[in-house]
Design a protein around this motif. Structure first.
Motif, mmCIF file in Angstrom:
data_model
loop_
_atom_site.group_PDB
_atom_site.id
_atom_site.type_symbol
_atom_site.label_atom_id
_atom_site.label_comp_id
_atom_site.label_asym_id
_atom_site.label_seq_id
_atom_site.Cartn_x
_atom_site.Cartn_y
_atom_site.Cartn_z
ATOM 1 N N ARG A 1 -0.662 9.544 2.731
ATOM 2 C CA ARG A 1 -2.055 9.374 2.339
ATOM 3 C C ARG A 1 -2.697 10.743 2.083
ATOM 4 O O ARG A 1 -3.515 10.889 1.172
ATOM 5 C CB ARG A 1 -2.818 8.616 3.421
ATOM 6 N N GLU B 1 -0.554 8.613 7.476
ATOM 7 C CA GLU B 1 -1.438 9.736 7.170
ATOM 8 C C GLU B 1 -0.744 10.796 6.330
ATOM 9 O O GLU B 1 -1.394 11.491 5.533
ATOM 10 C CB GLU B 1 -1.958 10.360 8.465
ATOM 11 N N THR C 1 0.836 -1.206 0.000
ATOM 12 C CA THR C 1 0.000 0.000 0.000
ATOM 13 C C THR C 1 0.868 1.252 0.000
ATOM 14 O O THR C 1 0.532 2.252 -0.649
ATOM 15 C CB THR C 1 -0.933 0.032 1.225
ATOM 16 N N THR D 1 0.767 4.081 -2.879
ATOM 17 C CA THR D 1 0.534 5.490 -2.527
ATOM 18 C C THR D 1 1.641 6.371 -3.079
ATOM 19 O O THR D 1 1.372 7.467 -3.591
ATOM 20 C CB THR D 1 0.456 5.652 -0.996
ATOM 21 N N THR E 1 -5.817 -0.380 3.587
ATOM 22 C CA THR E 1 -5.445 0.844 2.883
ATOM 23 C C THR E 1 -4.263 1.477 3.586
ATOM 24 O O THR E 1 -3.859 1.043 4.668
ATOM 25 C CB THR E 1 -6.618 1.845 2.839
ATOM 26 N N GLU E 2 -3.718 2.512 2.994
ATOM 27 C CA GLU E 2 -2.539 3.180 3.520
ATOM 28 C C GLU E 2 -2.757 3.667 4.954
ATOM 29 O O GLU E 2 -3.756 4.311 5.263
ATOM 30 C CB GLU E 2 -2.182 4.366 2.632
ATOM 31 N N GLU F 1 -4.608 11.609 -1.298
ATOM 32 C CA GLU F 1 -6.053 11.834 -1.214
ATOM 33 C C GLU F 1 -6.440 13.291 -1.426
ATOM 34 O O GLU F 1 -7.295 13.613 -2.263
ATOM 35 C CB GLU F 1 -6.568 11.401 0.155
#
Length: 451
Positions: A352, A349, A311, A315, A345-346, A356
């Motif tokens: 991510r 943070e 993951t 990412t 999921t990743e 995201e």
């Protein structure tokens, strides 16, 4: 001044209840949902309700928020961060439901920050509130320990029910096998294990703070409660929370919160308190199994760790495309959940956030954390003002911030981070409210306005 009493008085009841409900995710507790007949109250509902009352009362009383130049630019950065997050949501989410869902999710944290910052105008009230949160955390720790002592893993199917948000049960998020035995991570029934650990590790720091500040019998009551929280955190088997806690404790050690005797006792406590819980050590070593063989008896290590590292790789592939506003939460989750056999999921943070919500959101967030660290440094190192505020309380919030910075490498912040940030910023802001006329006016306003 040393504290010798456990006497408590709830400051700002409405805001305090909101903090408790949000911080401890009360609306998802299994017993509470069962009491409501399977209905889960969304987290943003109480936040919106209290925020609406907060703004209405401020409007009625023409009350301006307490300002301080030290935190003005910090609040501007927080607004900028949420602005870019909103742009990312509006640009990337394809349907109205997803747009509303994520606007409420991120906007709820923003409103929660505003309400706490605007309400808590004295550091004494902040101190009382975190003391209450500490006692509630102890009660929840006892709840976890007693519940899992009674309920065995084979009986978990009994504690599942359908709700308005899907199936709810004893969600421990993860199980694994050690020496041929199924190990189930303990948690608050209805909440996943990572969330339970996330809410408990700052409370351990709070317990240490009151232990340091208290005298006589009360001092050892705080010590007992803190050890209980530490034991519960070990039972949850959360690597991220333990590493975050260690980072915060190292900071407090440099601030001379502990002498060598206390440090030695703490090390021995960690070593000997969990000899029968070696699983926490195995989980902390788990990521190394991606590169090294740490034992064939821990049979699921390789599978889990491979998914985690994959993951991260996926990412980073998204980040290489330099997403200014990200690819969106829905697109990111669907991409990673469909990419791997193990549904995950990743967890980091930071990367991510870039994938995201985009680079602009990430940079805004980094500037927020950097400026807050700078403000802590300036205030805590200002020896001329050490006699007019509670320095230890500031060091507690600084240690918690360090813990959260570390923890963001392992899990998203939820609302825990923003509650802690609000208290930290309010503490810094309140130090500047030393003008006698301003303080008198604030006290008069607080008598007629108590959200």
């Amino acid at each position: 001044m040393k504290t010798t009493s456990l006497r408590l008085k709830v400051p700002y009841p409405m805001t305090f209840i909101l903090i408790v409900v949000t911080y401890f995710m009360m609306s998802y507790h299994y017993w509470f949902v069962k009491l409501l007949g399977g209905y889960v109250i969304r987290v943003w509902i109480p936040i919106i309700a209290v925020s609406w009352l907060y703004f209405i009362k401020r409007l009625i009383y023409h009350e301006k928020p307490a300002q301080n130049r030290k935190v003005f630019f910090l609040n501007v950065l927080i607004f900028v961060y949420y602005f870019f997050v909103t742009i990312s949501i509006l640009r990337n989410e394809e349907d109205v439901i997803s747009v509303g869902k994520y606007l409420l999710y991120f906007g709820g944290s923003f409103l929660l920050y505003i309400v706490i910052l605007g309400t808590y105008r004295s550091n004494e009230a902040i101190e009382k509130t975190i003391k209450y949160l500490y006692f509630i955390a102890i009660m929840l720790s006892l709840y976890i320990i007693i519940f899992f002592a009674i309920v065995k893993p084979k009986a978990y199917d009994v504690f599942h029910m359908d709700t308005n948000v899907g199936e709810l049960g004893l969600d421990t998020l993860a199980t694994f096998v050690s020496e041929g035995e199924l190990i189930v991570r303990k948690t608050i029934p209805g909440i996943n294990a990572n969330s339970s650990a996330y809410m408990l590790f700052p409370m351990i720091l709070v317990g240490i703070y009151f232990f340091k500040k208290s005298t006589r019998t009360v001092k050892y009551l705080y010590l007992t409660g803190t050890v209980l929280l530490l034991y519960t955190l070990g039972s949850i088997l959360s690597r991220g929370s333990f590493i975050a806690l260690f980072g915060a404790l190292i900071y407090l050690s440099f601030k001379k919160w502990f002498n060598w005797k206390q440090i030695s006792v703490g090390i021995l406590l960690f070593v000997f308190l969990f000899p029968f819980k070696e699983d926490i050590y195995l989980r902390m070593l788990e990521p190394l199994s991606y590169y090294f063989n740490i034992g064939s008896d821990y049979i699921q290590v390789e599978k889990i760790s491979t998914a985690r590292f994959e993951t991260i790789r996926d990412t980073l592939d998204i980040i290489k495309e330099i997403p200014l506003i990200g690819i969106g939460m829905t697109n990111f989750n669907n991409r990673q959940l469909n990419l791997f056999d193990t549904p995950t999921t990743e967890h980091n943070e930071y990367i991510r956030m870039i994938a995201e919500r985009g680079i602009f959101s990430f940079l805004s967030f980094i500037f927020i954390i950097g400026l807050l660290i700078y403000l802590f440094y300036r205030v805590l190192e200002n020896r001329k003002s050490q006699n007019i505020y509670q320095k230890d309380l500031g060091e507690l919030f600084a240690a918690g911030l360090i813990g959260f910075i570390i923890h963001l490498n392992f899990a998203p912040p939820y609302n825990y981070l923003w509650i802690w940030l609000a208290f930290s910023v309010a503490w810094i802001r309140n130090l500047g409210l030393t003008n006698p006329t301003l303080l008198r006016r604030l006290r008069e306003n607080e008598k007629r306005f108590n959200p």
